[in-house]
Design a protein around this motif. Structure first.
Motif, PDB file in Angstrom:
ATOM      1  N   ILE A   1      26.382 -44.301-120.021  1.00  0.00           N
ATOM      2  CA  ILE A   1      25.400 -43.291-120.747  1.00  0.00           C
ATOM      3  C   ILE A   1      24.861 -42.453-119.767  1.00  0.00           C
ATOM      4  CG2 ILE A   1      23.339 -43.535-122.166  1.00  0.00           C
ATOM      5  CD1 ILE A   1      24.252 -46.425-122.487  1.00  0.00           C
ATOM      6  N   SER A   2      24.855 -41.199-120.275  1.00  0.00           N
ATOM      7  CA  SER A   2      24.327 -39.938-119.313  1.00  0.00           C
ATOM      8  C   SER A   2      22.773 -40.295-119.555  1.00  0.00           C
ATOM      9  CB  SER A   2      24.621 -38.673-120.167  1.00  0.00           C
ATOM     10  OG  SER A   2      24.111 -38.547-121.135  1.00  0.00           O
ATOM     11  N   PRO A   3      22.015 -39.477-118.665  1.00  0.00           N
ATOM     12  CA  PRO A   3      20.602 -39.701-118.303  1.00  0.00           C
ATOM     13  C   PRO A   3      20.024 -38.943-119.544  1.00  0.00           C
ATOM     14  CG  PRO A   3      21.490 -38.955-116.334  1.00  0.00           C
ATOM     15  CD  PRO A   3      22.531 -38.967-117.115  1.00  0.00           C
ATOM     16  N   ARG A   4      20.393 -37.880-120.334  1.00  0.00           N
ATOM     17  CA  ARG A   4      19.703 -37.434-121.405  1.00  0.00           C
ATOM     18  C   ARG A   4      19.760 -38.420-122.499  1.00  0.00           C
ATOM     19  NH1 ARG A   4      24.924 -35.065-121.621  1.00  0.00           N
ATOM     20  NH2 ARG A   4      26.187 -35.703-123.336  1.00  0.00           N
ATOM     21  N   SER A   5      20.594 -39.264-122.717  1.00  0.00           N
ATOM     22  CA  SER A   5      20.682 -40.485-123.461  1.00  0.00           C
ATOM     23  C   SER A   5      19.937 -41.524-123.370  1.00  0.00           C
ATOM     24  CB  SER A   5      21.991 -40.631-124.073  1.00  0.00           C
ATOM     25  OG  SER A   5      22.937 -39.533-124.496  1.00  0.00           O
ATOM     26  N   CYS A   6      19.148 -41.530-122.412  1.00  0.00           N
ATOM     27  CA  CYS A   6      18.231 -42.720-122.066  1.00  0.00           C
ATOM     28  C   CYS A   6      16.745 -42.345-122.234  1.00  0.00           C
ATOM     29  CB  CYS A   6      18.604 -43.093-120.429  1.00  0.00           C
ATOM     30  SG  CYS A   6      20.129 -43.743-120.384  1.00  0.00           S
ATOM     31  N   ILE A   7      16.070 -42.901-123.191  1.00  0.00           N
ATOM     32  CA  ILE A   7      14.644 -42.378-123.701  1.00  0.00           C
ATOM     33  C   ILE A   7      13.757 -43.612-123.479  1.00  0.00           C
ATOM     34  CG2 ILE A   7      13.523 -41.595-125.600  1.00  0.00           C
ATOM     35  CD1 ILE A   7      16.104 -40.276-126.288  1.00  0.00           C
TER      36      ILE A   7
ATOM     37  N   ILE B   1       4.258 -41.520-132.061  1.00  0.00           N
ATOM     38  CA  ILE B   1       3.551 -43.097-131.879  1.00  0.00           C
ATOM     39  C   ILE B   1       2.780 -43.261-130.657  1.00  0.00           C
ATOM     40  CG2 ILE B   1       4.271 -45.401-131.415  1.00  0.00           C
ATOM     41  CD1 ILE B   1       7.031 -44.962-132.738  1.00  0.00           C
ATOM     42  N   SER B   2       3.151 -42.326-129.418  1.00  0.00           N
ATOM     43  CA  SER B   2       2.164 -42.718-128.172  1.00  0.00           C
ATOM     44  C   SER B   2       2.137 -41.586-127.358  1.00  0.00           C
ATOM     45  CB  SER B   2       2.940 -43.724-127.360  1.00  0.00           C
ATOM     46  OG  SER B   2       4.035 -43.447-126.870  1.00  0.00           O
ATOM     47  N   ALA B   3       2.671 -40.399-128.133  1.00  0.00           N
ATOM     48  CA  ALA B   3       2.479 -39.162-127.072  1.00  0.00           C
ATOM     49  C   ALA B   3       3.329 -39.153-125.622  1.00  0.00           C
ATOM     50  CB  ALA B   3       1.261 -38.589-127.070  1.00  0.00           C
ATOM     51  N   GLY B   4       4.360 -40.072-125.650  1.00  0.00           N
ATOM     52  CA  GLY B   4       5.210 -40.345-124.244  1.00  0.00           C
ATOM     53  C   GLY B   4       4.602 -41.882-123.768  1.00  0.00           C
TER      54      GLY B   4
ATOM     55  N   LYS C   1      -2.119 -36.275-116.490  1.00  0.00           N
ATOM     56  CA  LYS C   1      -0.801 -35.464-117.091  1.00  0.00           C
ATOM     57  C   LYS C   1      -0.111 -36.146-118.187  1.00  0.00           C
ATOM     58  CE  LYS C   1       0.401 -33.212-112.577  1.00  0.00           C
ATOM     59  NZ  LYS C   1      -0.762 -33.719-111.897  1.00  0.00           N
ATOM     60  N   TYR C   2       0.236 -35.349-119.196  1.00  0.00           N
ATOM     61  CA  TYR C   2       0.973 -36.122-120.243  1.00  0.00           C
ATOM     62  C   TYR C   2       2.582 -36.020-119.739  1.00  0.00           C
ATOM     63  CZ  TYR C   2      -2.480 -35.949-123.973  1.00  0.00           C
ATOM     64  OH  TYR C   2      -3.562 -36.047-124.774  1.00  0.00           O
ATOM     65  N   PRO C   3       3.043 -37.150-119.946  1.00  0.00           N
ATOM     66  CA  PRO C   3       4.575 -37.327-119.457  1.00  0.00           C
ATOM     67  C   PRO C   3       5.330 -36.407-120.688  1.00  0.00           C
ATOM     68  CG  PRO C   3       4.002 -39.416-120.694  1.00  0.00           C
ATOM     69  CD  PRO C   3       2.551 -38.720-120.541  1.00  0.00           C
ATOM     70  N   PRO C   4       6.517 -36.122-119.809  1.00  0.00           N
ATOM     71  CA  PRO C   4       7.615 -35.440-120.939  1.00  0.00           C
ATOM     72  C   PRO C   4       7.930 -36.589-122.011  1.00  0.00           C
ATOM     73  CG  PRO C   4       8.370 -35.420-118.634  1.00  0.00           C
ATOM     74  CD  PRO C   4       7.165 -36.418-118.790  1.00  0.00           C
ATOM     75  N   ALA C   5       8.106 -35.879-123.253  1.00  0.00           N
ATOM     76  CA  ALA C   5       8.441 -36.994-124.498  1.00  0.00           C
ATOM     77  C   ALA C   5       9.920 -37.548-124.354  1.00  0.00           C
ATOM     78  CB  ALA C   5       8.470 -35.852-125.663  1.00  0.00           C
ATOM     79  N   ALA C   6      10.867 -37.004-123.680  1.00  0.00           N
ATOM     80  CA  ALA C   6      12.030 -37.638-123.453  1.00  0.00           C
ATOM     81  C   ALA C   6      11.985 -38.492-122.336  1.00  0.00           C
ATOM     82  CB  ALA C   6      13.175 -36.657-123.718  1.00  0.00           C
TER      83      ALA C   6
ATOM     84  N   PHE D   1      20.248 -36.453-132.983  1.00  0.00           N
ATOM     85  CA  PHE D   1      19.690 -37.863-133.047  1.00  0.00           C
ATOM     86  C   PHE D   1      18.888 -37.947-131.923  1.00  0.00           C
ATOM     87  CE2 PHE D   1      19.598 -42.203-132.330  1.00  0.00           C
ATOM     88  CZ  PHE D   1      19.618 -42.723-133.667  1.00  0.00           C
ATOM     89  N   ALA D   2      19.152 -37.655-130.562  1.00  0.00           N
ATOM     90  CA  ALA D   2      18.209 -38.218-129.571  1.00  0.00           C
ATOM     91  C   ALA D   2      17.271 -37.474-129.467  1.00  0.00           C
ATOM     92  CB  ALA D   2      19.061 -38.231-128.156  1.00  0.00           C
ATOM     93  N   GLN D   3      17.022 -36.043-129.741  1.00  0.00           N
ATOM     94  CA  GLN D   3      16.087 -35.049-129.850  1.00  0.00           C
ATOM     95  C   GLN D   3      14.913 -35.436-130.840  1.00  0.00           C
ATOM     96  OE1 GLN D   3      17.355 -30.928-129.916  1.00  0.00           O
ATOM     97  NE2 GLN D   3      18.606 -31.263-127.906  1.00  0.00           N
ATOM     98  N   THR D   4      15.564 -35.775-132.077  1.00  0.00           N
ATOM     99  CA  THR D   4      14.638 -36.014-133.008  1.00  0.00           C
ATOM    100  C   THR D   4      13.880 -37.511-132.551  1.00  0.00           C
ATOM    101  OG1 THR D   4      15.969 -35.040-134.716  1.00  0.00           O
ATOM    102  CG2 THR D   4      14.470 -36.591-135.606  1.00  0.00           C
ATOM    103  N   TYR D   5      14.910 -38.605-132.352  1.00  0.00           N
ATOM    104  CA  TYR D   5      14.281 -39.726-131.866  1.00  0.00           C
ATOM    105  C   TYR D   5      13.101 -39.625-130.937  1.00  0.00           C
ATOM    106  CZ  TYR D   5      14.415 -44.735-130.139  1.00  0.00           C
ATOM    107  OH  TYR D   5      13.976 -46.051-129.683  1.00  0.00           O
ATOM    108  N   ALA D   6      13.253 -38.701-129.782  1.00  0.00           N
ATOM    109  CA  ALA D   6      12.211 -38.747-128.722  1.00  0.00           C
ATOM    110  C   ALA D   6      11.268 -37.888-128.948  1.00  0.00           C
ATOM    111  CB  ALA D   6      12.967 -38.040-127.419  1.00  0.00           C
ATOM    112  N   GLY D   7      11.398 -36.667-129.571  1.00  0.00           N
ATOM    113  CA  GLY D   7      10.486 -35.555-129.987  1.00  0.00           C
ATOM    114  C   GLY D   7       9.966 -35.713-131.232  1.00  0.00           C
TER     115      GLY D   7
END
Length: 441
Positions: free
Chosen positions: A103-109, A307-310, A77-82, A295-301
């Motif tokens: 720091i909320s979970p959504r901001s930890c990538i 770079i590594s598809a997850g 399986k491919y892992p979630p990008a974020a 920022f976080a969405q662009t950084y992750a997605g």
């Protein structure tokens, strides 16, 4: 007659075979290659102080969690990008437990090690505003990060922090930040290679100036809780390690499983972004990537994903398990890592006994701590010359010049020093000193 183990010609021939043009300026991987090649050819073991490889076993909690994840079928399986929710939740809790920072979970990538975290951070921070095109390094630092900027074609500046500790740091930083061109500044804390640690007053200066000039701080915490002078490491209890996150919302904390959990081979790092920065929308990002520009969405997605598809699914489960166990008081990774401090103390004593000196020897008036790295010089020898000379005596290191240091010497990593190797180190340092103690007085 010298007491060298390897002749100059043998070392030079080995470097030539590896296409290393200037051994004195060699990168970590090149020095490693020479040491390994000489060991292989001769069967004589090296004292390996070059590459920062964990010298402790990987935490079993992580290994077992990763095995379970693989047995349950995540490998196809491919892992979630974020990132996996379990890991994001664990990272958020871990930062609260060990830094007292929210720091909320959504901001930890997650990324595939801190290398990918910093690579993506360099890219995104220099794309937020056209006039901010430069990364500032507070040196000495990790040479690979400057190599990343060479790949990306990003401009960088740097200065050696040794003369600018404490209040003097403010004026030095203002010289660079006031130009308006600095997008982000980066440092490691504790520092690779000098092992200095910024204190709260210095981080307050950095955070305040980051706000004043709109600069993002990249705080590399690869050696998290490894300042042996402090009683860090009790979850949800003071004292907490110093961090710039107390003084600005313009930050990315970079955590790594490599040294913290001795999990280097599985490649996982965490970008823990302030919630304020993570949720901020930048029109330049939206235009460049045709995405939300957040920022976080662009950084992750849009960046990390390319770079590594997850990040490996099973490793995310492993690090989540280790972080949760640490927060629950079931895994004392800080006590485990104190072994590096014990090795450093003994190694530094051996070097000093044999005519060497510690280059970065104090920390705002305090003696430098013992930990994963330290720096040594010998008389008037340049770092490049010292690194080459030590190779002849079966000791590998890297020149401080490759780390952005203004001072002469080499970086010593303690991680591969096992108890049975200390007599060998003493013997080789003694031979080195006997051959050189009249040359550099």
């Amino acid at each position: 007659m010298g007491r060298e183990i390897f002749s100059k010609d043998m070392v030079a021939d080995c470097a030539a075979e590896l296409n290393i043009q200037d051994l004195g300026k060699a990168a970590i991987a090149d020095v490693l290659g020479v040491a390994v090649a000489l060991e292989t050819k001769t069967g004589i073991p090296f004292i390996r102080m070059d590459q920062g490889i964990p010298g402790l076993p990987a935490a079993k909690i992580g290994v077992e969690a990763e095995k379970r994840a693989l047995d349950e079928g995540v490998a196809n399986k491919y892992p979630p990008a974020a990132g996996l929710p379990a890991l994001k939740n664990a990272a958020s809790r871990f930062v609260k437990a060990y830094l007292d920072v929210d720091i909320s979970p959504r901001s930890c990538i997650p990324g595939t090690g801190s290398a990918s975290i910093s690579f993506a951070a360099f890219a995104i921070t220099t794309q937020l505003a056209p006039e901010k095109d430069t990364i500032l390094f507070i040196d000495p630092g990790f040479p690979v990060q400057k190599a990343q900027l060479s790949i990306l074609g990003i401009r960088h500046l740097s200065f050696d922090v040794k003369p600018y500790r404490g209040a003097a740091l403010r004026g030095r930083l203002e010289e660079y930040l006031s130009t308006g061109r600095i997008a982000a500044l980066i440092y490691s804390n504790p520092n690779n290679p000098a092992w200095i640690s910024f204190n709260e007053d210095e981080l307050r200066i950095i955070g305040g100036l980051a706000d004043k000039y709109g600069v993002i701080v990249l705080e590399d915490l690869a050696y998290f809780c490894m300042d042996s002078r402090e009683d860090f490491g009790r979850p949800f209890s003071a004292p907490y390690p110093p961090t710039v996150a107390r003084y600005t919302d313009n930050y990315i904390l970079m955590l790594s499983a490599s040294k913290m959990f001795s999990y280097a081979g599985q490649r996982l790092g965490m970008a823990c972004i302030s919630d304020t920065l993570a949720s901020r929308r930048f029109p330049a990002l939206a235009s460049r990537y045709s995405d939300s520009g957040i920022f976080a969405q662009t950084y992750a997605g849009s960046i990390l994903y390319t770079i590594s598809a997850g990040t490996a699914f099973s490793t995310q489960y492993a690090v989540a398990a280790m972080m949760d166990a640490a927060c629950d008081g079931k895994y004392d990774f800080v006590s485990d890592n104190r072994e590096y401090a014990r090795r450093a103390e003994r190694m530094k004593a051996a070097f000093v006994k044999n005519g060497f000196h510690i280059v970065y020897d104090e920390d705002c008036g305090r003696p430098i701590g013992d930990g994963f790295f330290f720096s040594v010089g010998y008389g008037k020898m340049t770092g490049a010359a010292l690194m080459k000379e030590l190779l002849y005596y079966g000791i590998s290191s890297i020149s401080l010049s490759t780390t952005g240091s203004d001072y002469e010497g080499v970086r010593a990593c303690v991680s591969k020093m096992t108890p049975e190797m200390f007599p060998l180190l003493e013997e080789r340092l003694g031979a080195f000193n006997a051959d050189h103690n009249t040359e550099n007085a």
